[in-house]
Design a protein around this motif. Structure first.
Motif: not given
Length: 194
Positions: A76-78, A80-84, A88
């Protein structure tokens, strides 16, 4: 979970086999009336096998599954990080007592047609017998740690590798074949379990 990000061609993984709970029911029935042991044995389902499956279920339910949570978090994204999508997990759906019907819930949430090619079931002979004799309503009702995961092909392969390292029995069971309408199609015969 990003159900709106699920796309055609994404793979569906199950973290552990469906089922496990029917052994608890059969064990209880056998203990309630010893005649049931004879009936089970006559039908080819050994009481020793039922007891072993029940012990496995009790052990599963008494142990936390921290490794599963850590693996899901890893993909899962950290904050605040963007979803990839390529790296992910796109969606996670617990199976639990719903068994294969959790796939229907996933299809509704994703508004997608799911094509299921594999149906891995724990203690398959116990599950078939319990269904055939109407002893349980849903032999795919599952133990703790059984979740559906939707991810791209590349991410799915990595997730499976990590799950196997922690003694899970993950399998790719199908894929998202079409968006726009919620439905599930099974290649295997699901009627022998529900």
């Amino acid at each position: 979970t990003r159900y709106d990000q699920i796309e055609e061609g994404m793979e569906i993984i199950i973290t552990n086999k469906f089922g496990g709970l029917p052994a608890m029911s059969l064990y209880t029935l056998a203990r309630m009336d010893s005649e049931n042991i004879i009936k089970f044995e006559t039908a080819g389902v050994s009481f020793a096998g039922i007891t072993e499956a029940r012990d496995e279920a009790v052990k599963n339910m008494s142990e936390p599954h921290f490794a599963l949570g850590k693996i899901i978090a890893k993909y899962c994204p950290d904050f605040g990080a963007a979803f990839d999508k390529s790296a992910h997990i796109t969606a996670v759906q617990p199976v639990g007592p719903h068994g294969v019907f959790a796939l229907g819930l996933l299809a509704e949430l994703a508004n997608a047609h799911l094509l299921i090619n594999e149906l891995p079931v724990r203690n398959i002979e116990i599950a078939k017998f319990a269904t055939k004799e109407f002893l349980v309503e849903n032999a795919t009702a599952s133990l703790n740690g059984c979740h559906l995961i939707v991810a791209t092909k590349d991410a799915a392969s990595l997730i499976i590798e990590d799950l196997e390292k922690h003694n899970f029995a993950p399998e790719k069971i199908g894929l998202v074949s079409k968006k726009g309408a919620a439905s599930v199609a099974f290649t295997p015969d699901v009627s022998q379990f529900v």
